[in-house]
Write an enzyme that holds these catalytic residues in place. Structure first.
Site, PDB file in Angstrom:
ATOM      1  N   ARG B 294      51.484  45.083  49.418  1.00  0.00           N
ATOM      2  CA  ARG B 294      50.913  43.746  49.177  1.00  0.00           C
ATOM      3  C   ARG B 294      51.845  42.895  48.334  1.00  0.00           C
ATOM      4  NH1 ARG B 294      44.630  45.764  48.541  1.00  0.00           N
ATOM      5  NH2 ARG B 294      44.353  45.898  50.801  1.00  0.00           N
ATOM      6  N   GLU B 438      48.329  43.902  55.864  1.00  0.00           N
ATOM      7  CA  GLU B 438      48.205  44.535  54.538  1.00  0.00           C
ATOM      8  C   GLU B 438      46.933  44.054  53.841  1.00  0.00           C
ATOM      9  OE1 GLU B 438      50.027  46.876  54.387  1.00  0.00           O
ATOM     10  OE2 GLU B 438      51.736  46.261  55.596  1.00  0.00           O
ATOM     11  N   SER B 441      43.180  37.951  53.818  1.00  0.00           N
ATOM     12  CA  SER B 441      42.821  37.227  52.597  1.00  0.00           C
ATOM     13  C   SER B 441      41.407  37.565  52.160  1.00  0.00           C
ATOM     14  CB  SER B 441      42.939  35.719  52.820  1.00  0.00           C
ATOM     15  OG  SER B 441      44.294  35.347  52.789  1.00  0.00           O
TER      16      SER B 441
END
Lengths: 290, 568
Positions: B294, B438, B441
């Site tokens: 991230r 990853e 949001s």
């Protein structure tokens, strides 16, 4: 198989970014006003040597330059890229050398580093653009030379085959070593700096640099693994002082002119078919195209 | 002749943050490597000089090679040949150059042939490379897997695998997702069984959407405990491509980052080694891996935004309409300045988070060799807590900003931006993945909202507001103080409803409010250190304030009753 290759390099003012104060009144280059860089074709020369080392890892690549103390920068740059060692020829007596005096000095340095199998220099430096130093060094060392080298095609124990880049094509030349090559800008560009070599050799210094940096001479060079770049002065070389520097340089700059290209004739054309056809015909008859 | 490190003064600024001294001293453990390794620094200044010099090389390769190759790589993409991935020519050249410069394994210890760089310069390298080609940044960034091996594997595996990164320039992959396990990794099915006869673990099954799936080494999440159904039955394995028991079934045809091959993989009796302990695969190792990934996407996003902003700025200078360069028009210069501010904001947050990660991870490694002092332990925990909530915050903000900046950059180009003639359309397409992979949001919010709930963000705001700032910046600090009061009210309002669904509904707004205040403080600190950032701080805080007012008003107006209007 392994070889010993000597590469001649030069630190030059970056004439590609020229400002107004690039030339002095006496017609010589104002070196102080321009950033100092590694002469581009010398980097092609270095890459040519390093490629041989890629294939024959025991090969030794040594760079040599003539210049003031700060020219040690390009020796370090060469070592970051893979050169094993470097020599700086520096002496006030070398100052003001033209190509003849330069090649005399470099040849003396090269002689001291003999035996080597190949000596490679860049074809020409961007400050003088003479392309004379490489060939003159070859003459003085009485070695065969291959100019405009683009690639080493083959290298064996005694013989080297080199591709030359010429105006209208390429040529392959085979010759017995030792030999002098001058590398053309069409040769492979030099590889990037290697991170580990950079960290290792960033503290490599010439004795002159150490003297400038260190006030306490007794501690000089005691720092761990400071690689010492050899520095040779007039006293280290077997040379005749009369042939050095300004004294040994027959070249005299008579006059320097700023040439600004101005457009002389201009023809205004419209977008009409007739005008375009006329332009095409003119270009063909004047052999600009066709 | 471009250098993406030296042409960007902000990088040097963040590299010289005051906390770096502590980070370097921890990482170098009193510079004990100096005597043994040629490339080890002797003190902090020497280390900082090393970072700059190495980033200079990366900046040059990024500018001269990777950026130059980006258009071709995007056009060709990677393809499957004989069940294996074939990279685009440019990708191969990029890897070759970085490998020959001994740049892989940047953050690994020297005993595994790495350069022992902290996370901060490593993340910076990812930003630089992403600016050149965001797709290639994935292949570079998957070195994170080396970090995971370093962190959790035993010494034997470390010694076997880690030196290959720097020496051979091997690339890595993290094989997590499957056709039916995307965001929900607990349901991973790929089977691992121990073959007693061969004395090794065997993998069988399918992985999907695997970035750089045909890498030299892969970390594979697999179900090692038969009969289990959740995350506790999963372990992490190391698969080496040399075994040749995994084939690439296809490479996805994507909107962007086309140079980064996204693969579907089939494992058939593929031998693999267990990393660390059984059953810890998902709950411990993959969580750690995801966190560094991230951060990697954060860096990738900053690089994309930087590239987009530069393209737009150049175009706005060059393009003339109505008799003047379009940059002279308020509608255009406002967009450009907003973009510039967002880039400054996301970068500031990215490196703050990287510093937190640096400190706690370094303490973790130190604790392998000796018992930590009480204060050290406390510090490690403090920074780990911070990193846990700052990482999703970084991923959320930077990936959303990267999209916004790329969107505006294309807009500045007008019709030309929609054409393939300018790089901005590629950058725009590349940006789109950053807020998806990853963890989307929406999932970053799920992680970051913990920082709202447990008060970590509030504590950070309180700490930051203690910082002394230059008198001319005090008004901004006051403004941030008021924003904090408003944020606390908003949190209280949502929490007092004591309804989980309602909390989740407003979670993103609360996280964004917290983020605006925290980033405001970070930019204020930057500006306190260098007046270069005065403008960014002031503009960001003003924008953040108006966004927070909007969120606050919405939270006040949309209560539990209104929630029903949204339900589908």
């Amino acid at each position: 198989m392994s070889f010993r290759i000597l590469v001649l390099v030069k630190q030059v003012p970056d004439t590609r970014n020229v400002g107004e104060d690039a030339m002095k009144a006496d017609g010589t280059v104002n070196r102080g006003a321009l950033p100092a860089i590694f002469n581009p074709e010398d980097m092609n020369a270095l890459e040519m040597a390093l490629k041989v080392k890629d294939y024959h890892p025991d090969t030794e690549v040594i760079v040599m330059t003539m210049g003031p103390t700060r020219a040690a920068d390009i020796i370090r740059e060469s070592m970051y890229r893979g050169a094993d060692d470097g020599y700086l020829l520096t002496d006030r007596k070398f100052a003001g050398s033209d190509t003849l005096a330069t090649s005399y000095t470099l040849a003396a340095g090269a002689r001291k580093l003999q035996p080597f199998d190949v000596l490679i220099a860049g074809r020409q430096a961007i400050d003088g653009d003479t392309a004379q130093v490489g060939p003159q060094v070859a003459e003085k060392l009485k070695l065969p030379q291959i100019t405009y080298a683009e690639n080493i095609e083959k290298i064996s124990k005694t013989k080297i085959t080199v591709k030359r880049r010429l105006d209208r094509g390429v040529e392959e030349v085979a010759v017995k070593m030792p030999v002098v090559l001058t590398a053309h800008s069409s040769a492979d560009p030099c590889r990037p700096r290697n991170a580990k070599r950079l960290l290792k050799f960033k503290n490599a210094r010439t004795i002159g640099e150490l003297q400038n940096e260190t006030e306490d001479y007794t501690n000089m060079g005691n720092a761990k693994s400071v690689h010492k770049i050899s520095e040779w002065t007039v006293d280290d070389l077997d040379i005749n002082p009369e042939n050095l520097g300004l004294q040994g340089s027959p070249t005299k700059v008579k006059k320097i002119e700023n040439v600004v290209f101005k457009q002389k004739d201009s023809v205004k054309l419209s977008e009409s078919d007739e005008d375009i056809e006329k332009l095409m015909k003119d270009l063909i008859t004047s052999h600009v195209i066709g | 002749m471009a250098n993406f490190f030296t042409d960007n003064k902000h990088l040097k600024f963040h590299l010289s943050h005051p906390l770096m001294k502590k980070i370097v001293e921890l990482k170098e453990r009193n510079f004990e490597d100096y005597e043994t390794y040629d490339d080890a620094p002797k003190d902090f200044e020497d280390a900082l000089d090393n970072f700059e010099k190495v980033l200079d090389i990366i900046g040059e390769i990024a500018g001269d090679t990777i950026a130059e190759n980006a258009e071709d790589v995007d056009a060709t993409g990677a393809k499957v040949v004989d069940n294996h991935v074939e990279y685009a020519e440019g990708t191969k050249e990029n890897i070759e150059k970085l490998k020959n410069a001994n740049l892989f394994g940047l953050s690994l210890p020297r005993k595994y042939l790495g350069l022992n760089f902290p996370i901060v310069p490593y993340v910076m390298s990812a930003e630089i490379i992403s600016r050149a080609d965001a797709g290639f940044a994935n292949i570079w960034g998957l070195q994170d897997c080396a970090e995971t091996i370093h962190e959790f594997a035993d010494e034997e595996m470390r010694q076997e695998v880690l030196p290959r990164f720097n020496r051979d320039g091997i690339t890595a992959a993290m094989d997590l997702t499957e056709p039916d396990s995307g965001s929900d990794l607990q349901s991973v099915q790929l089977k691992a069984h121990y073959d007693e006869q061969k004395g090794t673990w065997m993998l069988n099954g399918v992985k999907r959407f695997i970035t750089n799936g045909d890498a030299d080494v892969a970390l594979v999440l697999a179900r090692s405990e038969e009969g289990t159904k959740d995350g506790r039955g999963l372990s992490l394995f190391l698969y080496d491509k040399k075994a040749d028991k995994m084939s690439v079934r296809r490479v996805e045809n994507k909107l962007g980052i086309k140079g980064s091959p996204t693969c579907e993989l089939v494992f058939k009796d593929a031998p693999a080694e267990l990393i660390g302990n059984r059953k810890m695969g998902l709950i411990k190792y993959v969580m750690a891996l995801m966190n560094s990934a991230r951060l990697g996407v954060g860096a990738q996003s900053v690089g994309i935004a930087e590239a987009a902003y530069r393209e737009a700025l150049t175009y706005a200078h060059d393009r003339e309409q109505f008799g003047s360069a379009i940059i002279k028009f308020p509608a255009v210069y406002e967009m450009l300045t907003d973009m510039e501010t967002k880039v400054a904001a996301m970068r500031s947050l990215l490196y703050e988070t990287s510093r937190y990660v640096d400190i706690y991870k370094t303490y973790q490694f130190i604790s392998e060799d000796r018992k930590l002092e009480k204060e050290e332990r406390q510090e490690m925990k403090k920074y780990q807590r911070l990193a846990d909530v700052f990482t999703p915050l970084t991923k959320l903000f930077s990936s959303e900003y990267a999209n916004q900046v790329a969107y505006d950059a294309l807009q500045v180009h007008g019709g030309s931006g929609y054409m393939k003639d300018y790089p901005v359309e590629r950058i725009f397409r590349d940006a789109r993945i950053t807020n998806i992979y990853e963890g989307t949001s929406q999932l970053q919010v799920v992680a970051a909202i913990r920082g709202v709930g447990n008060g970590t963000f509030l504590n950070v705001m309180n700490d930051f507001s203690e910082n002394k700032v230059k008198p001319e910046l005090e008004y901004l600090q006051k403004m941030l103080g008021k924003m904090k009061d408003q944020y606390e009210k908003a949190v209280r309002k949502v929490r007092d409803m004591e309804d989980d669904e309602y909390w989740d509904f407003h979670a993103r707004r609360l996280v964004e409010m917290a983020g605006n205040i925290i980033i405001g403080h970070l930019l204020l600190a930057d500006s306190n250190r260098d007046q270069e950032y005065d403008k960014a701080a002031s503009l960001f805080i003003n924008k953040g304030r108006s966004q927070n007012i909007q969120h606050y008003s919405y939270i006040n107006n949309i209560g539990i009753r209104e929630l029903g209007d949204f339900k589908k």
